[in-house]
Every structure is written in C-alpha cells, then in structure tokens.
Design a protein around this motif. Structure first.
Motif, PDB file in Angstrom:
ATOM      1  N   GLY A  88      39.719  22.922  51.227  1.00 16.69           N
ATOM      2  CA  GLY A  88      40.751  23.866  50.809  1.00 16.69           C
ATOM      3  C   GLY A  88      41.959  23.165  50.221  1.00 16.69           C
ATOM      4  O   GLY A  88      42.541  23.619  49.224  1.00 16.69           O
ATOM      5  N   PRO A 133      34.986  20.606  46.298  1.00 17.44           N
ATOM      6  CA  PRO A 133      35.136  21.502  47.469  1.00 17.44           C
ATOM      7  C   PRO A 133      33.801  21.934  48.056  1.00 17.44           C
ATOM      8  O   PRO A 133      33.622  21.916  49.282  1.00 17.44           O
ATOM      9  CB  PRO A 133      35.907  22.700  46.895  1.00 17.44           C
ATOM     10  CG  PRO A 133      36.600  22.165  45.692  1.00 17.44           C
ATOM     11  CD  PRO A 133      35.665  21.161  45.110  1.00 17.44           C
ATOM     12  N   CYS A 163      36.215  22.103  55.949  1.00 17.08           N
ATOM     13  CA  CYS A 163      36.688  23.248  55.169  1.00 17.08           C
ATOM     14  C   CYS A 163      38.176  23.125  54.855  1.00 17.08           C
ATOM     15  O   CYS A 163      38.616  23.479  53.756  1.00 17.08           O
ATOM     16  CB  CYS A 163      36.432  24.548  55.928  1.00 17.08           C
ATOM     17  SG  CYS A 163      34.685  24.930  56.132  1.00 17.08           S
ATOM     18  N   MET A 167      39.138  28.021  54.044  1.00 17.09           N
ATOM     19  CA  MET A 167      39.704  27.421  52.844  1.00 17.09           C
ATOM     20  C   MET A 167      40.865  28.251  52.313  1.00 17.09           C
ATOM     21  O   MET A 167      41.898  27.710  51.896  1.00 17.09           O
ATOM     22  CB  MET A 167      38.627  27.275  51.765  1.00 17.09           C
ATOM     23  CG  MET A 167      37.550  26.259  52.107  1.00 17.09           C
ATOM     24  SD  MET A 167      36.214  26.231  50.889  1.00 17.09           S
ATOM     25  CE  MET A 167      37.078  25.620  49.447  1.00 17.09           C
TER      26      MET A 167
END
Length: 297
Positions: free
Chosen positions: A221, A46, A217, A71
């Motif tokens: 997420g 991530p 993002c 996220m």
C-alpha cells in the motif's frame, strides 16, 4: 520427446510465462519498448509483494480476503500523517496499522477457530470502513515530493519500487528454503493434524502467517501510494482476487502445502503482462476481466 513433455509439465508456469512473452511480442511491437517494460515492472510491485505475503497464508490452507482493504487503509493513513510525522514516521505507522489488521485476522483464525474466509471477510469490511471513516470518503492528496519521487524514480533503468519487490522475493525465498518456520508453514498445509501431533504449536504459526500477510499488504500500500501520490479509501477493490489469482497461476494449491516463491513471482508477472497487453491492444476494461478469468482457468 517424452522428457521434454515431462519438463514442460513440471515447469508449466514458466512455460506459460515464456509463451506469454512470445505472444505479446508478436501481437504488438510496443510491448518490448523500454518504457513499456519498466511500466510492467512498476505496476507488478504492489501485486507481487501482496502475493508473496498471501503465499504464506495459502500454504497453510488459509485465505485472506482483506489484502485490498488493508492497502486502502494504509494509503489513507500515510497520506494523513505524513505532514506531521514525515516519511519515516508515517511509514512506520502505516506498517503498524497493516500488521495489526493481519494480527487480528490471525487471532480470529488461530485462537478463536473462525474460518479464514469468514475472519478475513470481516477484516476486509472493517479495514475498508475505517479507510472511509478516517478519510471522510474522499481521496487525500500527498504534498511531499521526496515521497512521490521514489514511486516514479529509476535506478539502473529499473523502477525503484521494483528493487523493494526483489528484496522481498529473496527474503521470502530464504525463509522457505533455509528456515524452520518456512518448512513448518508448508507442513501445516500438507497435513495439519500430523504436524500438531509432532508437538508443533500450529496455532502460533498460523497466527504469524496472517501477520506477515498484513505487513506485506501495508508495504504494498505504501509503494502504491508513492506512485499515485494519493491516499484513496477505494483503492484496491478486487485486489484480493488478483493476488489469489497470481498465487494460483503460480501453481499453489488453495488446499495448502503446495506452492513456490519463484512460481508466485512468475504468476504475478503473467497477470501483469496480460493486463498490459490488453491495454496496448485497446481491449475495454470489462472485457479484460473475462479474458483474465479464462486464462486463470
């Protein structure tokens, strides 16, 4: 000797990464275990994807503080809609949500001339608020084995999410090395006025870098949610600081125009190794923040 010094200075991020690997192996024999290495790679995914998206923004001289909140919103959205729309449908919805938040920030910065710090601070607050509203302030658990199996699965001894990070890395690397878009992003950060006088619509490119960051993002997420199996409205608090730190540790300049994709990924791995090493050494969480800040300096 002088040539070696110049080489180390030019590749300081890589040298520090190698030094971290050596130190980690000396401090604990558990660091180089297969289980720990795969854990580091999985946890870096991530942060790596967000940092690659944030690199576009920072290269233009901008900043994005909304990455952690996007996220969180994406994790909640995918957890809520996956029972009705399935894995593919919910992923598309989640990616759309992240992209819209990025586009809103990009529009404020590019066309309404709002300072990036202010615009993304506003979007950070809005996205976090929406995440709390739609989840009613509670974590949303995902009951879909196929979805969570991806986050915990392996292929050729490597975590499955890590392959997504590699695909993103090579994609972003190609953009900056082989496309006009990538070169213009760097040009805007180096000298925005000169780029504009060259006939380039700077606002358009600045808008799209925030869209790309929002999309990154959202993807991060989703991947984080596959590992936890929970959509959490409080996920990613402070994540924007880690992402900025990773890009800066990778040698990028916050004033724009300087930074590479490879060094950004190395910066991500350095921060992931630091966190992992401190966990292995049983250093308390609050102390870890102080150590991490010192290393960034």
């Amino acid at each position: 000797m002088k040539n070696f010094y110049l080489f180390c200075l030019k590749h300081s991020t890589l040298m520090f990464f190698i030094l971290m690997l050596i130190i980690s192996g000396l401090l604990t024999d558990r660091f180089y275990s297969l289980e720990n290495i795969t854990n580091v790679l999985r946890q870096s995914v991530p942060l790596g994807i967000v940092s690659l998206g944030l690199l576009f923004v920072i290269l233009t001289g901008g900043i994005d503080l909304s990455v952690g909140s996007i996220m969180a919103l994406v994790s909640v959205v995918i957890a809520l809609v996956i029972p009705d729309y399935g894995i593919l449908g919910s992923m598309l919805i989640a990616l759309f949500v992240g992209t819209i938040i990025g586009a809103a920030a990009g529009g404020l910065v590019s066309y309404f001339k709002v300072a990036p710090f202010v615009a993304t601070l506003a979007m950070m607050t809005i996205a976090r608020g929406l995440a709390l509203i739609v989840s009613k302030g509670q974590p949303v658990f995902i009951d879909n084995d196929a979805f969570t199996d991806f986050g915990t699965g392996y292929l050729l001894a490597l975590p499955l999410p890590f392959y997504v990070l590699l695909i993103c890395f090579f994609g972003v690397f190609f953009v900056f090395k082989k496309t006009v878009f990538g070169r213009l992003v760097i040009s805007i950060g180096s000298n925005e006025v000169a780029t504009q006088f060259s006939g380039i619509q700077v606002e358009r490119y600045k808008f799209w870098v925030y869209v790309i960051c929002g999309l990154a993002c959202a993807l991060a997420g989703i991947l984080a949610t596959t590992r936890t199996g929970v959509g959490s409205p409080v996920f990613g608090i402070g994540f924007e600081l880690d992402a900025i730190a990773a890009v800066v540790v990778g040698g990028a300049s916050l004033s724009g125009g300087k930074g590479t994709v490879t060094n950004t990924l190395i910066g991500v791995l350095i921060l992931s190794i630091i966190s992992n090493l401190m966990n292995l050494l049983n250093i308390p969480g609050y102390h870890q923040q102080v150590v991490k800040g010192g290393i960034i300096i």
